[in-house]
Design an enzyme around this catalytic site. Structure first.
Site, PDB file in Angstrom:
ATOM      1  N   ASP A 180       0.833  -1.193   0.000  1.00  0.00           N
ATOM      2  CA  ASP A 180       0.000   0.000   0.000  1.00  0.00           C
ATOM      3  C   ASP A 180       0.878   1.257   0.000  1.00  0.00           C
ATOM      4  O   ASP A 180       1.951   1.255  -0.600  1.00  0.00           O
ATOM      5  CB  ASP A 180      -0.931  -0.039   1.228  1.00  0.00           C
ATOM      6  N   HIS A 231      -3.878   5.934   3.415  1.00  0.00           N
ATOM      7  CA  HIS A 231      -4.525   4.728   2.904  1.00  0.00           C
ATOM      8  C   HIS A 231      -3.887   3.455   3.459  1.00  0.00           C
ATOM      9  O   HIS A 231      -4.581   2.531   3.914  1.00  0.00           O
ATOM     10  CB  HIS A 231      -4.457   4.747   1.374  1.00  0.00           C
ATOM     11  N   SER A 252     -11.046  -0.970  -1.161  1.00  0.00           N
ATOM     12  CA  SER A 252      -9.767  -0.936  -0.426  1.00  0.00           C
ATOM     13  C   SER A 252      -9.980  -1.250   1.040  1.00  0.00           C
ATOM     14  O   SER A 252      -9.091  -1.778   1.710  1.00  0.00           O
ATOM     15  CB  SER A 252      -9.128   0.456  -0.534  1.00  0.00           C
TER      16      SER A 252
END
Length: 720
Positions: free
Chosen positions: A108, A183, A511
């Site tokens: 990520d 994220h 996600s």
């Protein structure tokens, strides 16, 4: 490259790769970016077209492919999934403590190691088999890791070459595993975050935040940067994660569908699965458009998104005294009780209806609530545009593209998101009333919402355009308004002007659903260490549910209609049932090779994926759908009858009897032989025949067979 062709004169494959690159292309040594050993037989290099063509002529080369850019698919979920009381039934299976031996590798944007979600209180020493490390950098180092966060690395050579200047030029972003985006921290803590009390996003969703596998270890592999996630970097991250010894790979990013030999994630995932590593990937956020799935390889767990039973209601109250429902995560000062002017700038020349930067005239919007159509630019950016133009509030109204899907955001000004139907009514009021007014009211956090789950409208849909005979997505999991840890280097909206700092954020996307399944896979691996990745996938799929908390069939948030397997796959995961699935569909590497050989690939293309020199494809399936998959995707085409045989492995009581039940459409006859499976040993086979009774072009129906071990079926009468 043909791995076995390495001359004995080269001590390592890296030496061979470097020599081959220089001799065949006359390129400098620094052109070699990565030399892969685990995830892929080959290397990544910076070449011009002429050099690439020259390289491709070598007998030792299987193929030369251009790098691909992938994109990110951007906490009440443990309770919603039935994991309260510190995993409840998992303790009886040994999963709680055993998960300390399981490591989840997260590919990520990196990690914010200071987050309390990565606290290692009470964690035992790092397993001796772990070969990973914490990378040193200007803002990172071994001191930031612990017995919870046991690895952190970054891979940026592909990104740096792509933005120009070569790998030796100082990059715009600091080259380290530290998460500047948020994220990666969010996904890692969703999968395996430690218990954190009093967590919230500026007061919303207040409570205990925790991941799925709270005792599992985390290793972060930063492969995504400002301009995206480059395939060469992703493959390098997967290559290293395999060598480090991860047990689960969580990949919340993806690209456009491509043949498996051209799909970086599929290539790396095959190598991982062959070594017993479970790979979970997000399905994509391109719904509700059909045929938009990413990460569809059958060895990957493809995860769509659904809602939780939690909501963040907000209301738009108009001057005509009608109150419309919406959602919001706005946490600042409210608008008060006074109505203010309402404006909708429907001007095709300025695109003011979309609230694009520079599209609003301050003289028109100052002191008013502005209606902004959803689409084109980011939802939170629209609010920033309104605020900068002098507006005091925003109604974010869906259009036909986003239909009735509602996503709550932490806006910079008072803002409420509403669906298309409500949006149309508000737009009509603003355009027809000579003096339209409105005020916005915020309702905080509401629990026990019904119905839930509902499939998110943004969740990408089937059919699978790479291999239509494999039904995708596999499952859905919580992916809407998920609270998890966040990077303190960026505000909750991600906007440059958002100076707010928060330790947790609420975000939506596949996600977010992907790491839920990654964490659950870690728990299953801990409880059943001898299970293969395909066995874990099967357990999660065959025990998934397709009815919501009102006992009605799952619905699609896009339009409120009934969902189907092209939208939700096998259904919503149920971890408690997955612990004891009774039967599983297992798949060996040999079966995956037979599957690949049944596709229209050359031998060299198959070798690129499976990394074995002796592939001949002498054994292949007549139909890719013959793979021992837990679901069925039936393509009739010109055929009237499609017949598949599946093999089930008993993981329940040694003496078990299963009876078949079929629920199918009137347009298809479905028969299963034998009708009863009596397990005295470990494995049994059955054959299911699908007979098209009448041709129905372009239709999709679904059914399930079995009462405990369920398999969804999709049908198509035309080529996809």
């Amino acid at each position: 490259m043909k791995h076995q062709d390495k001359p004995l004169s080269f001590e390592t494959h890296h030496d061979w790769h470097s020599s081959s690159l220089q001799s065949l292309t006359d390129s400098p040594p620094e052109s070699l970016l990565y030399s892969y050993t685990e995830a892929f037989n080959g290397f990544a290099a910076s070449l011009n077209e002429e050099q690439a063509e020259s390289l491709n002529k070598s007998e030792s080369i299987l193929g030369v492919y251009e790098d691909t850019v992938y994109t990110l698919h951007t906490t009440r979920s443990p309770q919603f999934l039935g994991l309260e009381a510190d995993l409840g039934l998992w303790a009886t299976g040994g999963g709680t403590q055993a998960s300390e031996d399981v490591t989840i590798g997260v590919l990520d944007t990196g990690v914010w190691p200071e987050s309390k979600s990565f606290d290692d209180s009470g964690m035992p020493e790092i397993p001796s088999k772990w070969r990973g490390e914490c990378e040193s950098g200007p803002d990172f180092g071994p001191k930031f890791c612990n017995k919870k966060l046991i690895g952190a690395r970054s891979f940026s050579k592909g990104y740096r070459m792509a933005i120009g200047g070569g790998i030796n030029k100082k990059p715009k972003e600091i080259d380290s595993p530290r998460d500047k985006d948020g994220h990666g921290t969010h996904t890692a803590s969703t999968a395996a975050g430690f218990h954190v009390a009093n967590a919230s996003l500026l007061g919303y969703a207040s409570g205990i935040a925790r991941g799925m596998a709270t005792r599992a270890r985390v290793a972060a592999y930063k492969v995504c940067w400002e301009t995206g996630c480059f395939g060469s970097d992703i493959l390098a991250g997967m290559d290293r994660a395999i060598r480090d010894g991860v047990n689960v790979l969580s990949v919340s990013l993806g690209g456009r569908p491509a043949p498996y030999y051209r799909d970086t994630i599929a290539l790396g995932a095959f190598a991982a699965v062959e070594k017993g590593i479970f790979v979970s990937c997000s399905a994509g956020n391109s719904g509700p458009t059909r045929a938009t799935l990413a990460n569809v390889a059958p060895w990957i767990m493809t995860v769509g998104a659904g809602t939780l039973d939690r909501d963040f209601p907000a209301y738009a109250v108009l001057g005509n005294k009608i109150r419309y429902n919406g959602v919001s995560l706005y946490s600042g000062r409210g608008m008060g009780k006074k109505l203010v002017g309402l404006v909708y700038n429907k001007d095709n020349n300025t695109f003011g209806n979309l609230c694009l930067p520079g599209s609003l005239k301050p003289t028109s919007v100052r002191g008013k609530v502005v209606i902004c159509d959803r689409g084109t630019n980011a939802r939170v950016e629209k609010g920033e545009v309104v605020r900068d133009a002098g507006g005091v509030g925003m109604i974010l109204a869906n259009t036909a593209d986003s239909a009735e899907e509602l996503v709550a955001d932490s806006h910079l000004l008072p803002a409420v998101a509403v669906g298309r139907k409500t949006g149309d009514l508000i737009r009509k009021y603003a355009q027809s009333n000579p003096n339209p007014t409105a005020k916005l009211v915020f309702g905080g956090t509401v629990l026990n919402v019904r119905p839930s789950p509902v499939v998110a409208a943004f969740s990408s849909r089937g059919p699978n355009m790479v291999t239509p005979q494999i039904l995708k997505p596999d499952v859905i999991g919580p992916g809407v308004d998920i609270l998890a840890a966040w990077s303190e280097a960026i505000g909750p909206t991600g906007l440059v002007k958002d100076a707010r700092k928060t330790k947790f954020n609420i975000v939506s996307g596949t996600s977010m659903s992907c790491p839920h399944i990654s964490g659950l896979a870690a728990l299953l691996k801990a409880a059943h260490p001898d299970w293969s990745p395909s066995a874990i996938k099967s357990a999660l799929m065959t025990t998934a549910y397709t009815r919501d908390n009102t006992n009605s069939s799952l619905r699609d948030a896009a339009d409120g209609s009934l969902s189907n397997p092209w939208v939700h796959g096998a259904g919503h995961v149920d971890p408690q049932k997955a612990l004891s699935p009774g039967l599983i569909y297992d798949i060996t590497t040999k079966q995956y090779i037979s599957f690949l050989c049944s596709l229209a690939y050359t031998i060299d293309q198959v070798k690129t994926i499976v990394k074995r020199p002796n592939i001949t494809c002498s054994k292949r399936f007549k139909d890719p759908g013959e793979l021992n998959y837990p679901s069925f995707s039936v393509l009739f085409g010109d055929k009237r009858v499609v017949r598949y045989t599946r093999e089930l492995t008993n993981v329940g009581p040694a003496r078990s009897i299963y009876k078949v039940a079929v629920d199918g459409p009137s347009s298809v006859g479905i028969s299963v032989r034998p009708r009863t499976l009596v397990f005295r040993g470990e494995k049994k086979r059955y054959t299911v025949s699908f007979v098209a009774k009448r041709k129905r072009r372009g239709s999709t129906v679904r059914s399930e067979h079995g009462s405990i071990v369920k398999s969804p079926v999709s049908f198509s009468w035309t080529s996809l």
